[in-house]
Enzyme design. Structure first.
Site, PDB file in Angstrom:
ATOM      1  N   ASN A  50      31.684 -15.378 -26.197  1.00 52.49           N
ATOM      2  CA  ASN A  50      31.917 -16.382 -27.245  1.00 52.49           C
ATOM      3  C   ASN A  50      30.828 -16.203 -28.300  1.00 52.49           C
ATOM      4  OD1 ASN A  50      32.253 -18.632 -28.813  1.00 52.49           O
ATOM      5  ND2 ASN A  50      31.749 -20.118 -27.211  1.00 52.49           N
TER       6      ASN A  50
ATOM      7  N   LYS B 128      30.514 -17.683 -31.064  1.00 47.39           N
ATOM      8  CA  LYS B 128      30.204 -18.938 -31.777  1.00 47.39           C
ATOM      9  C   LYS B 128      30.147 -18.676 -33.289  1.00 47.39           C
ATOM     10  CE  LYS B 128      28.126 -20.625 -27.569  1.00 47.39           C
ATOM     11  NZ  LYS B 128      27.194 -21.512 -26.887  1.00 47.39           N
TER      12      LYS B 128
ATOM     13  N   GLU C  35      30.558 -27.663 -27.291  1.00 48.00           N
ATOM     14  CA  GLU C  35      30.092 -27.883 -28.670  1.00 48.00           C
ATOM     15  C   GLU C  35      31.186 -28.555 -29.506  1.00 48.00           C
ATOM     16  OE1 GLU C  35      28.830 -23.829 -29.184  1.00 48.00           O
ATOM     17  OE2 GLU C  35      27.270 -24.204 -27.682  1.00 48.00           O
TER      18      GLU C  35
ATOM     19  N   GLU D 256      31.295 -24.703 -17.640  1.00 49.92           N
ATOM     20  CA  GLU D 256      30.074 -24.496 -18.415  1.00 49.92           C
ATOM     21  C   GLU D 256      29.252 -25.782 -18.399  1.00 49.92           C
ATOM     22  OE1 GLU D 256      30.400 -21.189 -21.498  1.00 49.92           O
ATOM     23  OE2 GLU D 256      31.288 -22.934 -22.453  1.00 49.92           O
TER      24      GLU D 256
ATOM     25  N   SER E  94      24.017 -19.678 -20.094  1.00 46.88           N
ATOM     26  CA  SER E  94      22.864 -18.802 -19.908  1.00 46.88           C
ATOM     27  C   SER E  94      23.133 -17.629 -18.969  1.00 46.88           C
ATOM     28  CB  SER E  94      21.637 -19.602 -19.445  1.00 46.88           C
ATOM     29  OG  SER E  94      21.261 -20.527 -20.461  1.00 46.88           O
TER      30      SER E  94
HETATM   31  P1  13P Z   1      24.952 -19.199 -23.665  1.00 44.49           P
HETATM   32  O1  13P Z   1      25.395 -18.003 -22.859  1.00 44.49           O
HETATM   33  O2  13P Z   1      24.275 -18.839 -24.950  1.00 44.49           O
HETATM   34  O3  13P Z   1      24.197 -20.181 -22.830  1.00 44.49           O
HETATM   35  O4  13P Z   1      26.308 -19.948 -24.133  1.00 44.49           O
HETATM   36  C1  13P Z   1      27.281 -20.204 -23.202  1.00 44.49           C
HETATM   37  C2  13P Z   1      28.505 -20.655 -23.891  1.00 44.49           C
HETATM   38  O5  13P Z   1      28.522 -21.726 -24.490  1.00 44.49           O
HETATM   39  C3  13P Z   1      29.684 -19.784 -23.882  1.00 44.49           C
HETATM   40  O6  13P Z   1      30.804 -20.449 -24.353  1.00 44.49           O
END
Ligand code: 13P
Length: 251
Positions: free
Chosen positions: A9, A11, A97, A167, A212
């Site tokens: 992802n 983002k 998010e 998550e 993470s």
């Molecule tokens: P991180 O791997 O940066 O913690 O993010 C996880 C995430 O939100 C994947 O959708």
């Protein structure tokens, strides 16, 4: 064991150009990898361009969000048909998010899930507890509420098309990964709930972990029998790290 699904992802990161660089590196690094489904979710503006770069590779594309509406006067929204048209086969729905910053409710997540399936996309539905929910012992209650809400009115036959991404919110972008045992326990609870809701079809549903995930913790996560893959944020922006995650070696 189900075929693992490793999803990146991105983002709100990358431009068309930096995204293309990342995909070209990934394509090279992932050449020898088989028996893993690989998905990346770039920003909307890059998807169509990247669809040409992944066309002859194992990498599939996902949207990071979508509207439950089919089309019309919904300024700023993107539909399932548009994602499919741009080259996506999957869509991430209900990311924490989105839930936190854009106030998406379980019912919104449900409408998006049903719209994605109607539109021919495979939803990756995100669930996970916030830190205060974990600390007050409400992890399973929260996750079960989110899964039940997301899958309301789903046709039993359609459950095969979905993926659940567990998550935990406290693990996202914090460097604090859930321990493999902690994640496994939640994945088992999700699988049991899916079984109660939909019966034996759920044996093919992948439940992946996010929060993470890095090259140095993927092997122990993937060693758990109910962790069927990963949804990776930060580490999916580094080609070498994501390739190492995709090519995990179960400990
Ligand atoms: P991180 O791997 O940066 O913690 O993010 C996880 C995430 O939100 C994947 O959708």
């Amino acid at each position: 064991m189900l075929k693992p699904l490793m999803a990146g992802n991105w983002k709100m990161n990358t431009t068309i150009r930096t995204g293309a660089d990342l995909v070209l590196k990934l394509r090279d690094l992932l050449k020898g990898v088989e028996d893993v489904d690989i998905v990346i979710a770039p920003p909307f503006t890059s998807i169509y361009h990247l669809s040409h770069l992944v066309a002859d590779s194992r990498i599939k594309l996902a949207g990071q969000n979508m509207s439950w509406e089919k089309n019309g006067a919904y300024t700023g929204e993107v539909s399932a048909e548009m994602l499919l048209d741009a080259g996506c086969r999957h869509v991430i729905i209900g990311h924490s998010e989105r839930r936190e910053y854009f106030k998406e409710s379980d019912s919104d997540v449900n409408k998006k899930t049903l719209a994605a399936l109607r539109g021919g996309l495979r939803p990756i539905i995100c669930v996970g507890e916030r830190l205060e929910e974990k600390e007050s012992g409400n992890t399973l209650q929260t996750v079960k509420r989110q899964v039940t809400g997301a899958l309301d009115k789903l046709r039993p036959g359609a459950v095969k098309e979905i993926t659940i991404a567990y998550e935990p919110v406290w693990a996202i972008g914090t460097g604090k990964v859930a321990s493999p045992q902690e994640a496994e326990e939640v994945h088992i609870a999700i699988r049991e709930l899916l079984f109660e809701m939909f019966g034996p079809d759920v044996k093919d549903v992948r439940i992946i972990y996010g929060g993470s995930v890095k090259p140095d913790n993927i092997d122990s996560l993937m060693a758990q029998p109910n962790i069927d893959g990963a949804l990776v944020g930060g580490a999916s922006l580094k080609a070498e790290d994501f390739a190492r995650i995709v090519g995990f070696k179960p400990a």
